[in-house]
Write a protein that holds these residues in place. Structure first.
Motif, PDB file in Angstrom:
ATOM      1  N   GLY A  69       0.964  -1.188   0.096  1.00 47.93           N
ATOM      2  CA  GLY A  69       0.248  -0.031  -0.048  1.00 47.93           C
ATOM      3  C   GLY A  69       0.680   1.109  -0.040  1.00 47.93           C
ATOM      4  N   SER A  70       0.099   2.476   0.130  1.00 45.12           N
ATOM      5  CA  SER A  70       0.800   3.633  -0.127  1.00 45.12           C
ATOM      6  C   SER A  70       1.239   4.095   1.313  1.00 45.12           C
ATOM      7  CB  SER A  70      -0.105   4.743  -0.539  1.00 45.12           C
ATOM      8  OG  SER A  70      -1.133   4.823   0.480  1.00 45.12           O
ATOM      9  N   SER A  71       1.957   4.860   1.594  1.00 43.21           N
ATOM     10  CA  SER A  71       2.603   5.350   2.665  1.00 43.21           C
ATOM     11  C   SER A  71       2.042   6.473   3.545  1.00 43.21           C
ATOM     12  CB  SER A  71       3.981   5.613   2.872  1.00 43.21           C
ATOM     13  OG  SER A  71       4.379   6.330   2.096  1.00 43.21           O
ATOM     14  N   ASP A  72       0.648   6.810   3.084  1.00 42.11           N
ATOM     15  CA  ASP A  72      -0.040   8.168   3.371  1.00 42.11           C
ATOM     16  C   ASP A  72      -0.917   7.884   4.938  1.00 42.11           C
ATOM     17  OD1 ASP A  72      -2.025   6.141   2.606  1.00 42.11           O
ATOM     18  OD2 ASP A  72      -3.257   7.492   1.440  1.00 42.11           O
ATOM     19  N   ARG A  73      -0.749   6.647   5.374  1.00 38.09           N
ATOM     20  CA  ARG A  73      -1.194   6.434   6.704  1.00 38.09           C
ATOM     21  C   ARG A  73      -0.137   6.084   7.716  1.00 38.09           C
ATOM     22  NH1 ARG A  73      -7.176   3.524   6.215  1.00 38.09           N
ATOM     23  NH2 ARG A  73      -7.286   4.365   8.352  1.00 38.09           N
ATOM     24  N   PRO A  74       0.038   6.579   8.986  1.00 39.98           N
ATOM     25  CA  PRO A  74       1.036   6.080   9.693  1.00 39.98           C
ATOM     26  C   PRO A  74       1.160   4.534   9.912  1.00 39.98           C
ATOM     27  CG  PRO A  74      -0.514   7.667  10.595  1.00 39.98           C
ATOM     28  CD  PRO A  74      -1.131   7.200   9.354  1.00 39.98           C
ATOM     29  N   VAL A  75       2.370   4.208   9.958  1.00 34.66           N
ATOM     30  CA  VAL A  75       2.510   2.769  10.118  1.00 34.66           C
ATOM     31  C   VAL A  75       1.877   2.009  11.376  1.00 34.66           C
ATOM     32  CG1 VAL A  75       4.624   0.989  10.206  1.00 34.66           C
ATOM     33  CG2 VAL A  75       4.620   2.729   8.480  1.00 34.66           C
ATOM     34  N   GLY A  76       2.294   2.896  12.231  1.00 37.49           N
ATOM     35  CA  GLY A  76       1.560   2.274  13.530  1.00 37.49           C
ATOM     36  C   GLY A  76       0.180   1.985  13.630  1.00 37.49           C
ATOM     37  N   GLU A  77      -0.488   2.695  12.698  1.00 38.85           N
ATOM     38  CA  GLU A  77      -2.056   2.728  12.450  1.00 38.85           C
ATOM     39  C   GLU A  77      -2.602   0.987  12.339  1.00 38.85           C
ATOM     40  OE1 GLU A  77      -5.526   4.281   9.955  1.00 38.85           O
ATOM     41  OE2 GLU A  77      -4.234   5.737  10.965  1.00 38.85           O
ATOM     42  N   ILE A  78      -1.682   0.599  11.222  1.00 37.55           N
ATOM     43  CA  ILE A  78      -2.251  -0.727  10.930  1.00 37.55           C
ATOM     44  C   ILE A  78      -1.729  -1.728  12.061  1.00 37.55           C
ATOM     45  CG2 ILE A  78      -0.051  -1.390   9.481  1.00 37.55           C
ATOM     46  CD1 ILE A  78      -2.497  -2.939   7.906  1.00 37.55           C
ATOM     47  N   ALA A 123      -6.412 -14.321  19.135  1.00 40.51           N
ATOM     48  CA  ALA A 123      -5.615 -14.795  18.239  1.00 40.51           C
ATOM     49  C   ALA A 123      -4.111 -14.618  18.277  1.00 40.51           C
ATOM     50  CB  ALA A 123      -5.745 -14.366  16.830  1.00 40.51           C
ATOM     51  N   GLN A 124      -3.284 -15.660  18.042  1.00 41.01           N
ATOM     52  CA  GLN A 124      -1.620 -15.036  18.215  1.00 41.01           C
ATOM     53  C   GLN A 124      -1.274 -14.669  16.779  1.00 41.01           C
ATOM     54  OE1 GLN A 124      -0.300 -18.711  19.284  1.00 41.01           O
ATOM     55  NE2 GLN A 124      -0.202 -18.710  21.502  1.00 41.01           N
ATOM     56  N   GLY A 125      -0.747 -13.478  16.714  1.00 41.26           N
ATOM     57  CA  GLY A 125      -0.328 -12.827  15.513  1.00 41.26           C
ATOM     58  C   GLY A 125       0.750 -12.139  15.638  1.00 41.26           C
ATOM     59  N   SER A 126       1.551 -12.036  14.464  1.00 46.05           N
ATOM     60  CA  SER A 126       2.705 -11.092  14.126  1.00 46.05           C
ATOM     61  C   SER A 126       2.497 -10.420  13.033  1.00 46.05           C
ATOM     62  CB  SER A 126       4.034 -12.031  14.285  1.00 46.05           C
ATOM     63  OG  SER A 126       4.124 -12.817  12.920  1.00 46.05           O
ATOM     64  N   ILE A 127       2.898  -9.282  13.028  1.00 48.97           N
ATOM     65  CA  ILE A 127       3.057  -8.353  11.917  1.00 48.97           C
ATOM     66  C   ILE A 127       4.251  -7.648  11.697  1.00 48.97           C
ATOM     67  CG2 ILE A 127       2.341  -6.346  13.595  1.00 48.97           C
ATOM     68  CD1 ILE A 127       0.517  -5.277  10.774  1.00 48.97           C
ATOM     69  N   SER A 128       4.636  -7.453  10.519  1.00 47.81           N
ATOM     70  CA  SER A 128       6.022  -6.713   9.921  1.00 47.81           C
ATOM     71  C   SER A 128       5.687  -5.616   8.985  1.00 47.81           C
ATOM     72  CB  SER A 128       7.047  -7.917   9.391  1.00 47.81           C
ATOM     73  OG  SER A 128       8.396  -7.280   9.162  1.00 47.81           O
ATOM     74  N   VAL A 129       6.129  -4.581   9.247  1.00 47.47           N
ATOM     75  CA  VAL A 129       5.767  -3.616   8.322  1.00 47.47           C
ATOM     76  C   VAL A 129       6.951  -2.919   7.739  1.00 47.47           C
ATOM     77  CG1 VAL A 129       4.742  -1.175   7.919  1.00 47.47           C
ATOM     78  CG2 VAL A 129       3.617  -2.942   9.238  1.00 47.47           C
ATOM     79  N   VAL A 130       7.173  -2.747   6.444  1.00 46.71           N
ATOM     80  CA  VAL A 130       8.396  -2.283   5.935  1.00 46.71           C
ATOM     81  C   VAL A 130       8.055  -1.218   4.795  1.00 46.71           C
ATOM     82  CG1 VAL A 130      10.512  -2.719   4.381  1.00 46.71           C
ATOM     83  CG2 VAL A 130       9.650  -4.445   5.944  1.00 46.71           C
ATOM     84  N   ASN A 131       8.676   0.210   4.977  1.00 50.54           N
ATOM     85  CA  ASN A 131       8.459   1.148   4.331  1.00 50.54           C
ATOM     86  C   ASN A 131       9.729   1.257   3.205  1.00 50.54           C
ATOM     87  OD1 ASN A 131       6.109   2.268   5.260  1.00 50.54           O
ATOM     88  ND2 ASN A 131       7.000   3.154   6.860  1.00 50.54           N
ATOM     89  N   HIS A 132       9.389   1.089   1.984  1.00 51.06           N
ATOM     90  CA  HIS A 132      10.582   1.191   1.051  1.00 51.06           C
ATOM     91  C   HIS A 132      10.756   2.616   0.747  1.00 51.06           C
ATOM     92  CE1 HIS A 132       9.670  -2.989   0.678  1.00 51.06           C
ATOM     93  NE2 HIS A 132       8.590  -2.948   0.520  1.00 51.06           N
ATOM     94  N   PRO A 133      11.714   2.859   0.586  1.00 49.66           N
ATOM     95  CA  PRO A 133      12.302   4.554   0.382  1.00 49.66           C
ATOM     96  C   PRO A 133      11.775   4.972  -1.020  1.00 49.66           C
ATOM     97  CG  PRO A 133      14.225   3.262   0.536  1.00 49.66           C
ATOM     98  CD  PRO A 133      13.082   2.386   0.794  1.00 49.66           C
ATOM     99  N   GLN A 134      11.350   6.185  -1.036  1.00 51.59           N
ATOM    100  CA  GLN A 134      10.742   6.617  -2.511  1.00 51.59           C
ATOM    101  C   GLN A 134      11.830   7.296  -3.237  1.00 51.59           C
ATOM    102  OE1 GLN A 134       7.558   5.793  -3.570  1.00 51.59           O
ATOM    103  NE2 GLN A 134       7.881   4.450  -1.931  1.00 51.59           N
ATOM    104  N   ASN A 135      11.934   7.256  -4.534  1.00 53.48           N
ATOM    105  CA  ASN A 135      12.969   8.003  -5.362  1.00 53.48           C
ATOM    106  C   ASN A 135      12.500   9.289  -5.558  1.00 53.48           C
ATOM    107  OD1 ASN A 135      14.295   5.652  -5.977  1.00 53.48           O
ATOM    108  ND2 ASN A 135      13.011   5.070  -7.566  1.00 53.48           N
TER     109      ASN A 135
END
Length: 183
Positions: free
Chosen positions: A149-158, A171-183
């Motif tokens: 997705g886009s990075s228009d929302r704060p990562v912490g929100e999701i 539920a037991q769950g894990s989440i990993s969020v990676v923001n890719h640098p934009q050119n």
């Protein structure tokens, strides 16, 4: 000599699993002069499904379109094909991976897909598997989702919403969020 324009075809083959069936299909694809760009195979009960993105010259794609259905009849397979175009690599500033384990019940996968939809994220891959009940232990559902997705929302929100949903569903769950640098 100029390079020939590539054409693309998505095929899905569905049928009863048996030894050698995938090799037969991939050999046929290669024999028609097509290249397998991407593929997925899944076992669902006694059935398998194979999804492939093929590339090749116009002649190669036309040949596979005309011959694979006949081979599908011989192999007792349901074959679906659709022409497509090469996808441009879209910018995906954010990639999210989640893994979930939860006691199985209806609507669980929908709850997690809705989470990504509500955050305007495109689900790129979804894998789910139910582990049958074992003795006193009820059936367990395992889910893995990759979304972009886009990075228009704060990562912490999701991340917060995901953890709230896991808590709500026990539920037991894990989440990993990676923001890719934009050119």
């Amino acid at each position: 000599m100029p390079q020939q324009q590539q054409h693309y075809l998505v095929i899905t083959a569905l049928g009863t699993d048996r030894p050698g069936i995938v090799n037969t299909i991939t050999r046929h694809v290669s024999g028609c002069g097509c290249n397998i760009e991407d593929s997925r195979l899944a076992m669902l009960g006694e059935e398998f499904t194979l999804i492939m993105l093929l590339s090749g010259s116009w002649n190669a794609i036309t040949l596979i379109e005309s011959t694979l259905p006949l081979q599908g009849v011989d192999l007792d397979l349901l074959i679906v094909m659709k022409r497509t175009v090469a996808s441009e690599q879209k910018e995906t500033p954010t990639t999210v991976w989640v893994k979930v384990e939860v006691e199985d019940s209806p609507h669980l996968i929908e709850r997690f897909t809705d989470l990504f939809d509500s955050h305007h994220m495109n689900i790129a891959e979804l894998v789910s598997k139910t582990q049958p009940a074992q003795g006193e232990h009820p059936p367990r559902l395992y889910i893995q989702i990759t979304a972009h997705g886009s990075s228009d929302r704060p990562v912490g929100e999701i991340e917060d919403t995901f953890h709230q949903l896991c808590t709500e569903l026990n539920a037991q769950g894990s989440i990993s969020v990676v923001n890719h640098p934009q050119n």
